[in-house]
Motif scaffolding. Sequence first.
Motif, PDB file in Angstrom:
ATOM      1  N   PHE A  49     -35.329   9.693  -0.674  1.00 54.40           N
ATOM      2  CA  PHE A  49     -34.063  10.383   0.387  1.00 54.40           C
ATOM      3  C   PHE A  49     -34.255  11.781  -0.070  1.00 54.40           C
ATOM      4  N   THR A  50     -34.039  12.857   0.610  1.00 53.72           N
ATOM      5  CA  THR A  50     -34.198  14.258   0.292  1.00 53.72           C
ATOM      6  C   THR A  50     -33.095  14.777   1.060  1.00 53.72           C
ATOM      7  N   THR A  51     -32.068  15.598   0.133  1.00 49.61           N
ATOM      8  CA  THR A  51     -31.405  16.343   1.067  1.00 49.61           C
ATOM      9  C   THR A  51     -31.333  17.791   0.470  1.00 49.61           C
ATOM     10  N   THR A  52     -31.291  18.972   1.336  1.00 49.20           N
ATOM     11  CA  THR A  52     -31.412  20.206   0.825  1.00 49.20           C
ATOM     12  C   THR A  52     -30.042  20.884   0.381  1.00 49.20           C
ATOM     13  N   MET A  53     -29.021  19.952   0.733  1.00 49.36           N
ATOM     14  CA  MET A  53     -27.799  20.247   0.257  1.00 49.36           C
ATOM     15  C   MET A  53     -27.646  19.689  -1.454  1.00 49.36           C
ATOM     16  N   GLY A  54     -26.506  20.166  -1.981  1.00 51.61           N
ATOM     17  CA  GLY A  54     -26.579  19.458  -3.325  1.00 51.61           C
ATOM     18  C   GLY A  54     -25.961  20.433  -4.460  1.00 51.61           C
ATOM     19  N   SER A  55     -25.405  21.501  -4.516  1.00 46.04           N
ATOM     20  CA  SER A  55     -24.801  22.219  -5.346  1.00 46.04           C
ATOM     21  C   SER A  55     -23.578  21.546  -5.955  1.00 46.04           C
ATOM     22  N   SER A  56     -23.069  21.997  -7.110  1.00 43.74           N
ATOM     23  CA  SER A  56     -21.935  21.321  -7.689  1.00 43.74           C
ATOM     24  C   SER A  56     -20.759  21.426  -6.830  1.00 43.74           C
ATOM     25  N   GLU A  57     -20.930  22.776  -6.042  1.00 40.79           N
ATOM     26  CA  GLU A  57     -19.657  22.816  -5.181  1.00 40.79           C
ATOM     27  C   GLU A  57     -19.662  21.836  -3.860  1.00 40.79           C
ATOM     28  N   ASP A  58     -21.033  21.697  -3.387  1.00 42.48           N
ATOM     29  CA  ASP A  58     -21.059  20.812  -2.194  1.00 42.48           C
ATOM     30  C   ASP A  58     -20.534  19.253  -2.441  1.00 42.48           C
ATOM     31  N   MET A  59     -20.450  19.079  -3.818  1.00 43.18           N
ATOM     32  CA  MET A  59     -20.286  17.918  -4.304  1.00 43.18           C
ATOM     33  C   MET A  59     -18.362  17.491  -4.181  1.00 43.18           C
ATOM     34  N   GLU A  60     -18.062  18.682  -3.863  1.00 43.90           N
ATOM     35  CA  GLU A  60     -16.414  18.373  -3.533  1.00 43.90           C
ATOM     36  C   GLU A  60     -16.297  17.913  -2.167  1.00 43.90           C
ATOM     37  N   SER A  61     -17.194  17.894  -1.441  1.00 46.94           N
ATOM     38  CA  SER A  61     -17.106  17.400  -0.093  1.00 46.94           C
ATOM     39  C   SER A  61     -17.243  15.830  -0.053  1.00 46.94           C
ATOM     40  N   GLU A  62     -16.186  14.932   0.440  1.00 43.00           N
ATOM     41  CA  GLU A  62     -16.229  13.594   0.155  1.00 43.00           C
ATOM     42  C   GLU A  62     -17.352  12.867   0.957  1.00 43.00           C
ATOM     43  N   GLY A  63     -17.648  13.409   2.078  1.00 44.08           N
ATOM     44  CA  GLY A  63     -18.676  12.917   3.127  1.00 44.08           C
ATOM     45  C   GLY A  63     -20.112  13.266   2.492  1.00 44.08           C
ATOM     46  N   PHE A  64     -20.132  14.147   1.775  1.00 41.97           N
ATOM     47  CA  PHE A  64     -21.472  14.515   1.259  1.00 41.97           C
ATOM     48  C   PHE A  64     -21.688  13.538  -0.151  1.00 41.97           C
ATOM     49  N   ARG A  65     -20.730  13.460  -0.862  1.00 41.29           N
ATOM     50  CA  ARG A  65     -20.823  12.463  -2.097  1.00 41.29           C
ATOM     51  C   ARG A  65     -21.028  10.997  -1.629  1.00 41.29           C
ATOM     52  N   ARG A  66     -20.627  10.432  -0.332  1.00 44.37           N
ATOM     53  CA  ARG A  66     -20.647   9.331   0.158  1.00 44.37           C
ATOM     54  C   ARG A  66     -22.218   9.319   0.523  1.00 44.37           C
ATOM     55  N   LEU A  67     -22.768  10.048   1.102  1.00 46.39           N
ATOM     56  CA  LEU A  67     -24.178  10.341   1.858  1.00 46.39           C
ATOM     57  C   LEU A  67     -25.000  10.067   0.413  1.00 46.39           C
ATOM     58  N   LEU A  68     -24.618  10.702  -0.590  1.00 47.89           N
ATOM     59  CA  LEU A  68     -25.723  10.442  -1.768  1.00 47.89           C
ATOM     60  C   LEU A  68     -25.507   9.014  -2.530  1.00 47.89           C
ATOM     61  N   VAL A  69     -24.168   8.507  -2.700  1.00 57.32           N
ATOM     62  CA  VAL A  69     -24.144   7.251  -3.128  1.00 57.32           C
ATOM     63  C   VAL A  69     -24.924   6.088  -2.349  1.00 57.32           C
ATOM     64  N   ASN A  70     -24.676   6.158  -0.949  1.00 57.81           N
ATOM     65  CA  ASN A  70     -25.246   5.377   0.132  1.00 57.81           C
ATOM     66  C   ASN A  70     -26.738   5.392  -0.088  1.00 57.81           C
ATOM     67  N   ALA A  71     -27.337   6.808  -0.329  1.00 59.32           N
ATOM     68  CA  ALA A  71     -28.756   6.878  -0.332  1.00 59.32           C
ATOM     69  C   ALA A  71     -29.221   6.168  -1.548  1.00 59.32           C
ATOM     70  N   CYS A  72     -28.576   6.101  -2.668  1.00 63.79           N
ATOM     71  CA  CYS A  72     -28.907   5.273  -3.859  1.00 63.79           C
ATOM     72  C   CYS A  72     -29.098   4.121  -3.488  1.00 63.79           C
ATOM     73  N   TYR A  73     -27.936   3.389  -2.948  1.00 68.22           N
ATOM     74  CA  TYR A  73     -28.353   2.112  -2.388  1.00 68.22           C
ATOM     75  C   TYR A  73     -29.541   1.791  -1.807  1.00 68.22           C
ATOM     76  N   TRP A  74     -29.782   2.503  -0.625  1.00 70.56           N
ATOM     77  CA  TRP A  74     -30.832   2.361   0.384  1.00 70.56           C
ATOM     78  C   TRP A  74     -32.110   2.710  -0.401  1.00 70.56           C
ATOM     79  N   ALA A  75     -32.163   3.549  -1.137  1.00 71.43           N
ATOM     80  CA  ALA A  75     -33.448   3.784  -2.133  1.00 71.43           C
ATOM     81  C   ALA A  75     -33.844   2.587  -2.936  1.00 71.43           C
ATOM     82  N   LEU A  76     -32.862   1.865  -3.458  1.00 73.26           N
ATOM     83  CA  LEU A  76     -33.174   0.509  -4.205  1.00 73.26           C
ATOM     84  C   LEU A  76     -33.432  -0.643  -3.280  1.00 73.26           C
ATOM     85  N   ASP A  77     -33.174  -0.452  -1.802  1.00 71.27           N
ATOM     86  CA  ASP A  77     -33.354  -1.825  -1.092  1.00 71.27           C
ATOM     87  C   ASP A  77     -32.149  -2.529  -1.104  1.00 71.27           C
TER      88      ASP A  77
END
Length: 345
Positions: free
Chosen positions: A280-308
């Motif tokens: 999973f790749t995203t071209t977003m991701g600065s420390s300030e981007d992490m203030e977005s709840e939607g972006f944090r959820r995208l990343l955590v969900n991506a970790c689950y998906w990557a691990l099947d």
Amino acid sequence: MDGLLNGAKIFKSAVILVFAALFCIQNMYGQEAEQWITFEPAHGTDNGQHIVLVSGDDEYRSEEAMPLLAKILSNHHGFKTTVLFAIEPGSGEIKPNFQNNIPGLENLVSADLMVLFTRFRELPDDQMRYIDEYVQAGKPIVALRTATHAFAYSENSESEYAKYSYNSSVPGWEGGFGRKILGETWVDHHGDHGNEGTRGLIDGINERYDHPIIRGVYDIWGPTDVYGTRELEGEVDVLVWGASTKGMTPETPINWEKSIMPVAWTKIYRLEQGNTGNVFTTTMGSSEDMESEGFRRLLVNACYWALDMGEEVPEKTNVDIIGDYSPTNFGFGDFIEGLKPVDYK
């Protein structure tokens, strides 16, 4: 009597030497451990998976973003997490602009997932080999922002790992790790860097089919601008498109004079020996981007998906921030100086 006294002195000296040696060994390992940090899940919540998060960029404050993500994954989701940093060898301090040292990459040997957020690193071969072995094994990767240009070999161009360089021309590895493994390398700033942010537009088709990565993700905005891409390489599925915003706050409107670009996608990477892996790749991701709840959820969900583990993603994944989080504005040389990894515990 003199013999007994001499024997006692020798014995005492030997004991002192043994304890001194043990202290040195313990101190050595203690110093080594201070070069990275690990978060253990709470008792009874351990899901048996180990995620290693590799920071090391000199602009977008990955040294702040990765510990926050690690805490969320550990505290809310039962993952053991280990965070690595760019370390200045002499001081042991985190130096994001120190390009050649990320201690602890041997943790990838036991990792089930690597989260990568580095920029233009030229690591020594004895460190880089752990990343290469991880990739060659076809293990999963979640990549953020500058990971498309994670490596740059300018001094040691004869290294066996020079093919990872963002500008590689090695046959089969054109565009390096970014293009070969993630789907794209560094291209350009599509948005106006430092003046425009990114509004994430969820792909409607994948939403209708309930893709686990975008499940419960309704609002993504960040002050980092949209990166430019070309046609992505390989078996790619775009989940989020990025529109440039006319300012650096969430309320600013979209700049409709600019086209949209992919800002989050999945890929199955394939290697010459036949191994394949989830990316999973995203071209977003600065420390300030992490203030977005939607972006944090995208990343955590991506970790689950990557691990099947996509079937375990709930309707609204818990991504609540743990502790105080006041991210530093992105920019070169703007990192907080004098910190060591333990300061992010």
